[in-house]
Design an enzyme around this catalytic site. Structure first.
Site, PDB file in Angstrom:
ATOM      1  N   HIS A 103      14.737 -28.863  -8.234  1.00 60.00           N
ATOM      2  CA  HIS A 103      15.438 -27.642  -8.459  1.00 60.00           C
ATOM      3  C   HIS A 103      14.508 -26.693  -9.118  1.00 60.00           C
ATOM      4  O   HIS A 103      13.818 -26.902 -10.105  1.00 60.00           O
ATOM      5  CB  HIS A 103      16.738 -27.564  -9.291  1.00 60.00           C
ATOM      6  CG  HIS A 103      17.810 -28.338  -8.677  1.00 60.00           C
ATOM      7  ND1 HIS A 103      18.918 -28.776  -9.676  1.00 60.00           N
ATOM      8  CD2 HIS A 103      18.149 -28.606  -7.582  1.00 60.00           C
ATOM      9  CE1 HIS A 103      19.989 -29.227  -8.724  1.00 60.00           C
ATOM     10  NE2 HIS A 103      19.577 -29.098  -7.457  1.00 60.00           N
ATOM     11  N   HIS A 157      25.408 -35.769   0.959  1.00 60.15           N
ATOM     12  CA  HIS A 157      24.983 -35.161  -0.196  1.00 60.15           C
ATOM     13  C   HIS A 157      25.550 -35.337  -1.635  1.00 60.15           C
ATOM     14  O   HIS A 157      25.145 -35.320  -2.682  1.00 60.15           O
ATOM     15  CB  HIS A 157      24.986 -33.731   0.056  1.00 60.15           C
ATOM     16  CG  HIS A 157      24.107 -32.888  -0.490  1.00 60.15           C
ATOM     17  ND1 HIS A 157      22.654 -32.935  -0.375  1.00 60.15           N
ATOM     18  CD2 HIS A 157      24.038 -31.868  -1.802  1.00 60.15           C
ATOM     19  CE1 HIS A 157      21.995 -32.023  -1.193  1.00 60.15           C
ATOM     20  NE2 HIS A 157      22.893 -31.390  -1.984  1.00 60.15           N
ATOM     21  N   ARG A 188      17.906 -35.327  -0.871  1.00 59.76           N
ATOM     22  CA  ARG A 188      18.393 -34.717   0.083  1.00 59.76           C
ATOM     23  C   ARG A 188      18.341 -35.588   1.513  1.00 59.76           C
ATOM     24  O   ARG A 188      17.310 -36.144   1.651  1.00 59.76           O
ATOM     25  CB  ARG A 188      18.009 -33.160   0.538  1.00 59.76           C
ATOM     26  CG  ARG A 188      17.957 -32.464  -0.888  1.00 59.76           C
ATOM     27  CD  ARG A 188      17.286 -31.066  -0.519  1.00 59.76           C
ATOM     28  NE  ARG A 188      17.311 -30.148  -1.915  1.00 59.76           N
ATOM     29  CZ  ARG A 188      16.298 -29.987  -2.717  1.00 59.76           C
ATOM     30  NH1 ARG A 188      15.140 -30.673  -2.480  1.00 59.76           N
ATOM     31  NH2 ARG A 188      16.675 -29.202  -3.769  1.00 59.76           N
ATOM     32  N   LYS A 231      12.128 -28.929  -0.889  1.00 58.65           N
ATOM     33  CA  LYS A 231      12.570 -27.468  -0.245  1.00 58.65           C
ATOM     34  C   LYS A 231      11.222 -26.672  -0.481  1.00 58.65           C
ATOM     35  O   LYS A 231      10.619 -26.723  -1.516  1.00 58.65           O
ATOM     36  CB  LYS A 231      13.592 -26.765  -0.845  1.00 58.65           C
ATOM     37  CG  LYS A 231      15.040 -27.095  -0.212  1.00 58.65           C
ATOM     38  CD  LYS A 231      16.017 -26.323  -0.673  1.00 58.65           C
ATOM     39  CE  LYS A 231      17.526 -26.789  -0.057  1.00 58.65           C
ATOM     40  NZ  LYS A 231      18.647 -26.000  -0.387  1.00 58.65           N
ATOM     41  N   TYR A 268      25.899 -29.497 -13.006  1.00 58.48           N
ATOM     42  CA  TYR A 268      26.401 -30.805 -13.472  1.00 58.48           C
ATOM     43  C   TYR A 268      26.902 -31.151 -14.777  1.00 58.48           C
ATOM     44  O   TYR A 268      27.355 -31.983 -14.902  1.00 58.48           O
ATOM     45  CB  TYR A 268      25.291 -31.843 -13.175  1.00 58.48           C
ATOM     46  CG  TYR A 268      24.747 -31.762 -11.534  1.00 58.48           C
ATOM     47  CD1 TYR A 268      25.708 -32.138 -10.601  1.00 58.48           C
ATOM     48  CD2 TYR A 268      23.495 -31.306 -11.168  1.00 58.48           C
ATOM     49  CE1 TYR A 268      25.197 -32.088  -9.120  1.00 58.48           C
ATOM     50  CE2 TYR A 268      23.285 -31.031  -9.945  1.00 58.48           C
ATOM     51  CZ  TYR A 268      24.075 -31.576  -8.816  1.00 58.48           C
ATOM     52  OH  TYR A 268      23.530 -31.525  -7.458  1.00 58.48           O
ATOM     53  N   ARG A 319      23.706 -37.556  -3.968  1.00 59.26           N
ATOM     54  CA  ARG A 319      22.557 -36.733  -4.612  1.00 59.26           C
ATOM     55  C   ARG A 319      23.433 -36.265  -5.861  1.00 59.26           C
ATOM     56  O   ARG A 319      22.848 -36.193  -7.180  1.00 59.26           O
ATOM     57  CB  ARG A 319      21.999 -35.715  -3.690  1.00 59.26           C
ATOM     58  CG  ARG A 319      21.144 -34.308  -4.536  1.00 59.26           C
ATOM     59  CD  ARG A 319      20.409 -33.744  -3.641  1.00 59.26           C
ATOM     60  NE  ARG A 319      19.922 -32.614  -4.168  1.00 59.26           N
ATOM     61  CZ  ARG A 319      18.688 -32.452  -4.945  1.00 59.26           C
ATOM     62  NH1 ARG A 319      17.741 -33.520  -4.894  1.00 59.26           N
ATOM     63  NH2 ARG A 319      18.231 -31.408  -5.085  1.00 59.26           N
TER      64      ARG A 319
END
Length: 320
Positions: free
Chosen positions: A288, A262, A169, A193, A297, A265
């Protein structure tokens, strides 16, 4: 000569006025940013995002000659409509509204607004849109458009190579620390995150570009400063997300490849799956928390297969 001097004086006064306005705007934004951290207790990354969103809003108000104290719900609707015309995704507009709501709270606390008008705005419905993915050829065109004859060009070469080849990110790339880059093992420790750390490997190409940047360019940018972050701007300070966005826009223009940072990514994840990587591994590399986030994806892969089938077997595309 007199007219020429008058014209120059007028131009100087105009520039001076613009500088004063910009300085006042930045001071106001600093107050808002501090409020987000100290009063609303938001994370630093969220506060930075909201500050950036409101900076765009304030510049729009200035361009429309709307005084901040006189903003109405109708003005806010016009602003979001303008944002939508700039091809903003629903998730971006939703983020704008969240930023405006926090800004509204700040304005009410300062006594500048009677109520938090953005609370009256409806969030756009967020569909599960498939992320845009670039082909390997498009990735190459983007990276090859970087002018590596300059110091900042060599920095950008390492920066965007790492973002793509590690699936980072923007905030993760900007926040990457020198102590978390391990050349011998060819891994980086990424703070993602929720302040969760993950280990991500990088390849020989990224290693070569990083070594050039860190050994040759970074010391020149840092000068005598001691800075923990890997990627620095021309002032020797940690590069900001806004700075990365601006550089990427220049690369878009030079390469002719339309994308967002982004998108690199998204492309990283899709290319991994296309190369045979398993879903769990991709989940770990992306950081994630939920596997369901990574499964999007696989749908991108399905769409690509469907597109290829339609291209090479046009007469048999609809077999369902």
């Amino acid at each position: 000569m007199f007219l020429l001097l008058c014209a120059r004086n007028t131009e100087m006064e105009s520039t001076s006025t613009e500088n004063k306005i910009e300085k006042k705007l930045q001071s106001f934004l600093t107050g808002f940013y501090t409020d987000l951290l100290m009063v609303e207790r938001l994370s630093k990354k969220t506060a930075e995002t909201y500050r950036f969103c409101i900076e765009i809003f304030l510049h729009w108000c200035s361009s429309q000659r709307i005084k901040l104290a006189d903003v109405t719900v109708q003005n806010l609707i016009y602003y979001l409509t303008w944002r939508k015309t700039q091809d903003m995704a629903a998730v971006t507009l939703s983020k704008d509204i969240s930023s405006l709501r926090s800004f509204g709270s700040y304005m009410v606390r300062r006594g500048m607004w009677a109520e938090n008008y953005p609370l009256l705005l409806e969030r756009p419905k967020l569909g599960r849109n498939l992320p845009k993915v670039l082909s390997l050829d498009q990735i190459e065109r983007l990276l090859q458009s970087i002018d590596t004859s300059t110091e900042l060009g060599k920095r950008d070469d390492a920066l965007f190579e790492l973002i793509y080849s590690c699936g980072l990110r923007i905030s993760e790339a900007c926040g990457l620390l020198m102590e978390n880059v391990h050349f011998d093992e060819k891994i980086i420790l990424v703070r993602g995150k929720g302040d969760k750390d993950r280990i991500v490997p990088f390849g020989d190409t990224a290693k070569t570009k990083l070594e050039v940047y860190i050994n040759e360019i970074r010391p020149k940018l840092a000068k005598n400063k001691i800075v923990s972050e890997v990627f620095l701007n021309y002032k020797g300070e940690p590069i900001s997300r806004k700075g990365v966005w601006k550089r990427f826009q220049e690369l878009e223009s030079l390469s002719g490849v339309q994308a967002k940072v982004h998108t690199l990514r998204h492309s990283f994840a899709t290319h991994l799956l296309a190369g045979g990587a398993d879903l769990r591994s991709v989940q770990e590399l992306l950081g994630h928390a939920d596997l369901s986030t990574t499964t999007i994806y696989t749908h991108v892969e399905d769409k690509q297969l469907e597109s290829c089938h339609r291209e090479f077997f046009p007469g048999h595309a609809d077999l369902n």
